[in-house]
Design a protein around this motif. Structure first.
Motif, PDB file in Angstrom:
ATOM      1  N   SER A  31       0.832  -1.182   0.000  1.00 58.21           N
ATOM      2  CA  SER A  31       0.000   0.000   0.000  1.00 58.21           C
ATOM      3  C   SER A  31       0.883   1.255   0.000  1.00 58.21           C
ATOM      4  N   PRO A  32       0.656   2.221  -0.835  1.00 54.62           N
ATOM      5  CA  PRO A  32      -0.436   2.508  -1.751  1.00 54.62           C
ATOM      6  C   PRO A  32      -0.181   2.050  -3.195  1.00 54.62           C
ATOM      7  N   PHE A  33       0.735   1.085  -3.393  1.00 53.86           N
ATOM      8  CA  PHE A  33       1.070   0.652  -4.748  1.00 53.86           C
ATOM      9  C   PHE A  33       0.683  -0.799  -4.997  1.00 53.86           C
ATOM     10  N   ARG A  34       0.398  -1.071  -6.232  1.00 52.08           N
ATOM     11  CA  ARG A  34       0.322  -2.446  -6.721  1.00 52.08           C
ATOM     12  C   ARG A  34       1.381  -2.511  -7.808  1.00 52.08           C
ATOM     13  N   LEU A  35       2.312  -3.438  -7.667  1.00 55.34           N
ATOM     14  CA  LEU A  35       3.388  -3.584  -8.640  1.00 55.34           C
ATOM     15  C   LEU A  35       3.167  -4.837  -9.459  1.00 55.34           C
ATOM     16  N   ILE A  67       0.327  15.043 -10.592  1.00 51.20           N
ATOM     17  CA  ILE A  67       1.123  15.303  -9.394  1.00 51.20           C
ATOM     18  C   ILE A  67       1.569  13.982  -8.771  1.00 51.20           C
ATOM     19  N   LEU A  68       0.641  13.036  -8.663  1.00 51.19           N
ATOM     20  CA  LEU A  68       0.982  11.741  -8.075  1.00 51.19           C
ATOM     21  C   LEU A  68       1.989  10.993  -8.941  1.00 51.19           C
ATOM     22  N   ILE A 111       5.221   8.542   0.031  1.00 50.03           N
ATOM     23  CA  ILE A 111       5.343   7.821  -1.240  1.00 50.03           C
ATOM     24  C   ILE A 111       6.758   7.285  -1.388  1.00 50.03           C
ATOM     25  N   GLU A 112       7.756   8.083  -1.042  1.00 51.82           N
ATOM     26  CA  GLU A 112       9.146   7.634  -1.172  1.00 51.82           C
ATOM     27  C   GLU A 112       9.438   6.465  -0.230  1.00 51.82           C
TER      28      GLU A 112
END
Length: 128
Positions: A31-35, A67-68, A111-112
């Motif tokens: 979270s917040p990514f799906r790779l 932006i995201l 995010i980083e």
């Protein structure tokens, strides 16, 4: 120290690779990514090609999506050396798609942090 750049050649643009990625790719969620990733034919100059997606359903305004995407791209650019070193050691090449799945806009620092965790998990999946 390696140069921290993100060149146009490093972007995922080939339609066949996109199709392969979504039809036969491996995926995981941090979270917040799906790779989503898949091994591709050996490419000495580009061990990783990256695509970034922010869904229109979650962020209706293009400004918010852009932006995201900029934040994700910057976080990847600063930390891609973690993945590149492994790829060059193993002599592999992959296509990677990062999909932002959170419903709210997160600050760059978060995010980083999550990108670093994602890349470390990616390394673990490739090694084992």
């Amino acid at each position: 120290m390696p140069r921290l750049t993100f060149k146009k050649k490093e972007r995922l643009t080939n339609k066949k690779t996109f199709d392969l990625l979504f039809n036969a790719g491996n995926s995981f969620t941090v979270s917040p990514f799906r790779l989503v990733w898949v091994k591709t034919k050996q490419n000495q100059t580009l061990p990783v090609q990256l695509g970034i997606s922010v869904p229109k359903r979650s962020f209706a305004k293009a400004v918010d999506r852009n932006i995201l995407k900029r934040r994700i791209r910057e976080a990847y650019r600063k930390n891609k050396h973690l993945l590149y070193e492994l790829m060059q050691k193993k002599n592999l090449s992959i296509a990677l798609m990062v999909i932002y799945i959170a419903k709210e806009e997160l600050p760059y620092q978060e995010i980083e942090k999550k990108m670093v965790v994602s890349l470390q998990r990616m390394e673990a999946q490739i090694q084992g």
